[in-house]
Design a protein around this motif. Sequence first.
Motif, PDB file in Angstrom:
ATOM      1  N   GLN A 479      -9.998  -8.249   2.863  1.00  0.00           N
ATOM      2  CA  GLN A 479     -11.200  -8.584   3.622  1.00  0.00           C
ATOM      3  C   GLN A 479     -10.870  -9.531   4.771  1.00  0.00           C
ATOM      4  O   GLN A 479     -11.356  -9.358   5.895  1.00  0.00           O
ATOM      5  N   LYS A 480     -10.017 -10.523   4.491  1.00  0.00           N
ATOM      6  CA  LYS A 480      -9.626 -11.465   5.551  1.00  0.00           C
ATOM      7  C   LYS A 480      -8.908 -10.767   6.687  1.00  0.00           C
ATOM      8  O   LYS A 480      -9.124 -11.063   7.868  1.00  0.00           O
ATOM      9  N   ILE A 483     -11.378  -8.923   8.812  1.00  0.00           N
ATOM     10  CA  ILE A 483     -12.141  -9.856   9.645  1.00  0.00           C
ATOM     11  C   ILE A 483     -11.309 -10.280  10.853  1.00  0.00           C
ATOM     12  O   ILE A 483     -11.798 -10.328  11.989  1.00  0.00           O
ATOM     13  N   ARG A 486     -11.291  -7.748  13.326  1.00  0.00           N
ATOM     14  CA  ARG A 486     -12.665  -7.469  13.740  1.00  0.00           C
ATOM     15  C   ARG A 486     -13.162  -6.089  13.318  1.00  0.00           C
ATOM     16  O   ARG A 486     -14.068  -5.533  13.923  1.00  0.00           O
ATOM     17  N   ASP A 489     -17.374  -7.467  10.002  1.00  0.00           N
ATOM     18  CA  ASP A 489     -18.113  -8.611  10.524  1.00  0.00           C
ATOM     19  C   ASP A 489     -18.850  -9.322   9.394  1.00  0.00           C
ATOM     20  O   ASP A 489     -20.071  -9.413   9.379  1.00  0.00           O
ATOM     21  N   GLN A 491     -17.910 -12.463   6.032  1.00  0.00           N
ATOM     22  CA  GLN A 491     -16.908 -13.305   5.392  1.00  0.00           C
ATOM     23  C   GLN A 491     -16.449 -12.695   4.062  1.00  0.00           C
ATOM     24  O   GLN A 491     -17.181 -11.924   3.441  1.00  0.00           O
TER      25      GLN A 491
END
Length: 650
Positions: A479-480, A483, A486, A489, A491
């Motif tokens: 997930q990080k 993010i 991009r 969108d 956390q």
Amino acid sequence: MGWPQVDKDISKLQSHESIVDATDASESVHPRNPAVQLRKFAHEAEIGDIIVLKDGLRYHSDDEWGGNGNIRAIGVIDGEYTHADARDYHGELPIDATNKMNEHHRSVRWVINFDEQLGGPFTPEIAFSQWTFDELDEYPTLREQIISSRGLHEKFAELEEYAASVAQSRKEEKETTVWIEKSYHNREDREEPGWGLGDALWCPQTRTDGGGSIYYENATGVKKGDVIIHLDQDQRAFTGASIAADDYEETTCLEDTEWDRKGVSEMEYNSGERPAYRVPLKDYRELASPLDVDAVLDEENKEVLHKLREDHTVVYSKNLNLNQGAYLTRSPPALVELINDTAHQKVGESIPHLATNTSNRDVQSGNDEDEEKSKARETVDSISKATSLVVERLAETEYANPLREVSADRIEPWTLALRGFNPGDFVVPEEEIDFQDLKSYLKTNREHFDRIASEISITGLDNMNPAEVVFLALLRDRQKSLIASRDLDIQPNASQPKLNAILRGAYQHFENPTHPIIQQVRKDDTTVYRQSAPIDYWEPVLRHRACGVGEADYGLWAGLNRGDVIVFHANAETRFSDPEYDDGFLFGIAVVGERFESNEKWWKNNYARDEQYPYRVAFDRLFLTSGAANASNLTVTDSVTQLRKASVFS
């Protein structure tokens, strides 16, 4: 929960005095003291205990109940105490909880949520205090009051079944694991000191073709204090038992043994180079007379043996013969009991080390403080720390994060479904599909995550096993990365309680998402109403397939639109001597048809009190619960439970 006076991990502080000494809590033993409450929370409350979430205070005075206290939810504690920052533990927090010092956690499955029930929070007639955590001795009374007022028999059955299930699972986890080693006791290595019968378990790490074997991998699951039952394949008999003196170690096969020679002839190893696992043993004790294995694998025991084989990898086949190559197998408790009972009957003694309850590992293994400690594995107390540790250690191995190969188009729906989700929540069908996909991915790849966990020495966390910890950590890492690129969108929101709830089904969802009422309620323009009235009001409603209200409810009646939904609730009280019925219950659900006005007298109340219900609503469709039959003489049939507007006026 949390208090500023106790801001430390108390997992190892089991007494009141030790908590007071290590924190700023007072010495008072009053129930409101945070040290008292947290000791109960962390050490006295057990997995499988029922927990009641309440607000406020209730008390009894002058023959009346007072206070603004009510019950918000009832659930089951299903995880051990954990100390962690709430943001790490939960992944995301409601705005009103972001500044709270809630560093002490237990995972809970909330089975009954009164905020989502008709009638809202329940106000009981039992006393409870304002402090945060305490025993509730009057739970049986509370349960009886809720069932009498709200029904919820099935919910309480679900609650208590889940409580018993997790308590039993926890009990089994605490029990000493028993293994069966099946080998030839007269093989050549039995004469080597440190490698002989009762001195060690040892086996190659792989088959000769390089593939894995569950029977060899089982050696990595043996823990210090486990019991090993020895089965001599030559005699076809159980001969004795030992205790694991330590966890496993990686080594090489003993030179000039059969496994070593096959490593040379079939795997191109030099003698003494074929990788192996070894578990040191101690306290080997023999049975006075060997126990014939066929006395256990007897036709009389066929039913239980086949059932165990369905759920476990066992030492025997479907024909009740010994499995070829099954060097080391974990023995489920029911099989251990069967072997031990058979030993009593056939040879007049218990299997060594199983003569008494084996739930206390230290007592059975004879541990003392001077023994060498088992191989250390770094433990983690939060998923945030676990993520850092897993990513760091994974980088030192040949493994890559397998979730990096999962597309962003698959990760994003998981992440969106997790957003705002909490254990016990109700999830819509789209989210349920995403959760099932997440579970399917983990199930398919669980063996791979198991290998990673073993390779990097990651332990379990709270109610999650090592493979699940690795999966959750690597999902957060994925997930990080999305993010950062991009492609996502939002956390990272994968957390321990959320994954636990998803894997164990600790959430609510539509069992039949295509049901007409569910489809109707999910339409954007549908408004749901509740109508509550005494039982005698509802019999005419069934007969006429329409309901009515008086002048006081004209505004709501005028706002009803075709397609809206009304949920009917019958009160426990009646205004007349008949019908008699003790409990309130949900009565039915109707899809609104046409509104109309009528002064026709349908209800007894029209005659007894001259009350009028002229504003009426016909039903396009009507679905009745079993309570409808209890409140009337009507037979509830398919033709009654699904009615069209045309039949309302017939």
